[in-house]
Design a protein around this motif. Structure first.
Motif, PDB file in Angstrom:
ATOM      1  N   CYS A  16      34.761 -50.635 -14.764  1.00 29.92           N
ATOM      2  CA  CYS A  16      34.280 -51.506 -13.689  1.00 29.92           C
ATOM      3  C   CYS A  16      32.998 -52.260 -14.032  1.00 29.92           C
ATOM      4  CB  CYS A  16      34.076 -50.705 -12.413  1.00 29.92           C
ATOM      5  SG  CYS A  16      32.648 -49.597 -12.463  1.00 29.92           S
ATOM      6  N   CYS A  34      34.716 -45.833  -8.559  1.00 29.78           N
ATOM      7  CA  CYS A  34      35.197 -45.680  -9.933  1.00 29.78           C
ATOM      8  C   CYS A  34      34.849 -44.266 -10.417  1.00 29.78           C
ATOM      9  CB  CYS A  34      34.580 -46.744 -10.832  1.00 29.78           C
ATOM     10  SG  CYS A  34      35.013 -46.579 -12.580  1.00 29.78           S
ATOM     11  N   TRP A  65      45.335 -42.564 -15.144  1.00 27.71           N
ATOM     12  CA  TRP A  65      44.952 -43.909 -15.562  1.00 27.71           C
ATOM     13  C   TRP A  65      46.208 -44.611 -16.036  1.00 27.71           C
ATOM     14  CZ3 TRP A  65      42.110 -47.974 -15.650  1.00 27.71           C
ATOM     15  CH2 TRP A  65      42.104 -48.835 -16.750  1.00 27.71           C
ATOM     16  N   ASP A  67      48.039 -48.758 -16.076  1.00 35.34           N
ATOM     17  CA  ASP A  67      48.067 -50.183 -15.732  1.00 35.34           C
ATOM     18  C   ASP A  67      46.791 -50.682 -15.051  1.00 35.34           C
ATOM     19  OD1 ASP A  67      50.666 -50.344 -16.742  1.00 35.34           O
ATOM     20  OD2 ASP A  67      51.516 -49.732 -14.816  1.00 35.34           O
ATOM     21  N   ASP A  68      45.641 -50.382 -15.635  1.00 33.25           N
ATOM     22  CA  ASP A  68      44.348 -50.816 -15.094  1.00 33.25           C
ATOM     23  C   ASP A  68      44.065 -50.265 -13.704  1.00 33.25           C
ATOM     24  OD1 ASP A  68      43.791 -52.263 -17.388  1.00 33.25           O
ATOM     25  OD2 ASP A  68      44.664 -54.091 -16.597  1.00 33.25           O
ATOM     26  N   GLU A  69      44.569 -49.086 -13.408  1.00 28.76           N
ATOM     27  CA  GLU A  69      44.403 -48.501 -12.087  1.00 28.76           C
ATOM     28  C   GLU A  69      44.166 -46.993 -12.214  1.00 28.76           C
ATOM     29  OE1 GLU A  69      46.834 -49.625  -8.359  1.00 28.76           O
ATOM     30  OE2 GLU A  69      47.932 -48.000  -9.327  1.00 28.76           O
ATOM     31  N   LYS A  71      44.597 -43.590 -10.095  1.00 29.00           N
ATOM     32  CA  LYS A  71      45.318 -43.118  -8.917  1.00 29.00           C
ATOM     33  C   LYS A  71      45.312 -41.601  -8.875  1.00 29.00           C
ATOM     34  CE  LYS A  71      49.352 -43.447  -6.151  1.00 29.00           C
ATOM     35  NZ  LYS A  71      50.211 -44.357  -5.519  1.00 29.00           N
ATOM     36  N   THR A  78      43.362 -44.839  -4.641  1.00 27.64           N
ATOM     37  CA  THR A  78      43.584 -45.738  -5.766  1.00 27.64           C
ATOM     38  C   THR A  78      42.357 -46.607  -5.971  1.00 27.64           C
ATOM     39  OG1 THR A  78      45.938 -45.819  -5.273  1.00 27.64           O
ATOM     40  CG2 THR A  78      45.083 -47.572  -6.639  1.00 27.64           C
ATOM     41  N   ARG A  80      41.359 -49.982  -8.348  1.00 29.86           N
ATOM     42  CA  ARG A  80      41.723 -51.018  -9.319  1.00 29.86           C
ATOM     43  C   ARG A  80      40.567 -51.997  -9.355  1.00 29.86           C
ATOM     44  NH1 ARG A  80      46.098 -53.971 -11.732  1.00 29.86           N
ATOM     45  NH2 ARG A  80      47.540 -52.342 -11.152  1.00 29.86           N
ATOM     46  N   TYR A  81      39.990 -52.149 -10.525  1.00 28.25           N
ATOM     47  CA  TYR A  81      38.887 -53.097 -10.677  1.00 28.25           C
ATOM     48  C   TYR A  81      39.465 -54.471 -10.985  1.00 28.25           C
ATOM     49  CZ  TYR A  81      34.793 -55.496 -12.364  1.00 28.25           C
ATOM     50  OH  TYR A  81      33.788 -56.417 -12.550  1.00 28.25           O
TER      51      TYR A  81
END
Length: 84
Positions: A16, A34, A65, A67-69, A71, A78, A80-81
């Protein structure tokens, strides 16, 4: 030898881009949503998201971690930056 303050001042979270703070042998992301925790081994920060601890801010379980997320499998939180 601890991480020099001038180096810590220019370092950022790999996900982030928030500031980091040093606590013992870990660098902690200052963004509460984050919250990644990077280890420091032999005075070298390990700044890889895959290697970081990823505690959920709601239930403290380790988040996945993908797909850029981030969860949490337990509570579903969740993060997601999105770069602006």
């Amino acid at each position: 030898m601890p991480i020099p303050k001038d180096l810590l001042d220019i370092m950022a979270c790999a996900l982030c881009k928030s500031d980091l703070r040093l606590e013992g042998e870990q660098l902690l992301c200052t963004n509460a949503e984050c919250g990644l925790q990077y280890s420091v081994q032999d005075d070298i920060p390990i700044m890889l998201i895959d290697e970081a601890r990823r505690p959920c801010p709601k239930c403290t379980m380790q988040r996945d971690w993908t797909d850029d997320e981030l969860k949490c499998q337990k509570c579903g939180a969740t993060f997601r930056y999105v770069r602006k």
